[in-house]
Design an enzyme around this catalytic site. Sequence first.
Site, PDB file in Angstrom:
ATOM      1  N   GLY A  56       5.266   9.366  -7.560  1.00  9.55           N
ATOM      2  CA  GLY A  56       4.433   8.313  -7.279  1.00  9.55           C
ATOM      3  C   GLY A  56       5.245   7.122  -6.647  1.00  9.55           C
ATOM      4  CG  HIS A 104       5.219   8.753  -0.349  1.00 10.93           C
ATOM      5  ND1 HIS A 104       5.452   7.406  -0.792  1.00 10.93           N
ATOM      6  CD2 HIS A 104       4.220   9.216  -1.137  1.00 10.93           C
ATOM      7  CE1 HIS A 104       4.467   7.088  -1.706  1.00 10.93           C
ATOM      8  NE2 HIS A 104       3.959   8.331  -1.800  1.00 10.93           N
ATOM      9  CB  CYS A 105       8.495  12.190  -3.993  1.00 11.83           C
ATOM     10  SG  CYS A 105       8.342  13.655  -5.049  1.00 11.83           S
ATOM     11  N   PRO A 106       4.937  12.266  -3.815  1.00 15.09           N
ATOM     12  CG  PRO A 106       3.378  13.847  -3.547  1.00 15.09           C
ATOM     13  CD  PRO A 106       4.657  13.397  -2.951  1.00 15.09           C
TER      14      PRO A 106
END
Length: 392
Positions: A169, A164-166
């Site tokens: 997003g 999951h890449c913030p």
Amino acid sequence: MIAKKVTRKWEKLPGKNSFCCDGRVMMARQKGVFYLTLFLITGTCALFFAFECPYLAVHLSAAVPVCAVILFLFVMAMLLRTSFSDPGVLPRALPEEASFIEMEIEAANGSVPAGQRPPPRIRNVQINNQIVKLKYCYTCKIFRPPRASHCSICDNCVDRFDHHCPWVGNCVGKRNYRYFYLFTLSLSLLTIYIFTFDIVHVTLRSVFYGSVWCVAALTLPSTVVEVLVCFFTLWSVVGLTGFHTYLISLNQTTNEDIKGSWSGKNRVQNPYSHKNIVKNCCEVLCGPTYPSVLDRRGVMLESSGSTPCKTSDVTAATANTVTPNEVAFFSLQKTTSPLIPNEHSPDEAPPSIATTGHDTATSIPEEEDATGPNGSAPKAPPTTILVKESSH
């Protein structure tokens, strides 16, 4: 006469995602870092176009701003494509399907004696002569396909989950991994490009007096800001691109690399690697575009309840695009559905499924795999199913 409001499936989808444009845009709810990414990229490029490009176009070449515009547009296209797409979210089982799976597992394995902790629910499949474990997701009520994992931030099972890449997003999975890689690669090139021509701009505008260089950049605050942003961004972005290039060459995901799924310590080889860098890169970057199995903009039927998609719908939606082992997995899920005629009774051993070709790797054990949703132990021991690969 008042028209009845149409309810789209994305309005009833579980999980922690946000939707825009009538379900066309799908992102995680936590988007603060994504806005920071947009600000850094557009802000730095705006300063470069406003202050450096006019001078460089006159004193060096008109191709400098043209190439910068092309790189910037490509970076933004890949970023938005990664951020606004379905990463490969798998639908949750309907309540009837989940109940049937529970009943079938209990019937096949019997009751566990009191005082003994039941083992986790696992199904084993054999892919390219390698045993891969399919973990049962207590949230989605499904056996996750190979390489899928449950994202705790988005609260969804994602096919070929990478991470999951913030910064974008969104989750990075089967449907948007190539765009994420192209985003990091193009952003690295754009950062190097701007940083290089900032130095060139400073050099051209510097004045030599005797034995002393008078750097004109001290009078250009915008150039200083660009150099600082590019310098600190360069190491992280280029390093990230190099890391994912390494993973692509091995046909491996970030999740698998962190967990050490195919490390030499376990004496387990990656069953999805072609043992060839070119073939691995072609499979990851040049493979088919997989359709979304959620049908986010589909219309909800009144009798369909609150769950917009069931597990058995996946087979028909992806039969022409998924790899053979995934077809086998979804066929396995379909045999446990009460909505489809079951060819074997719960007391019989589950059927074997023949598959061919390379596919994705094992899902990674998570904390919820060992315990139930409320911290309780699982209710039944594992079911073992062998999926043997046929000869090509």
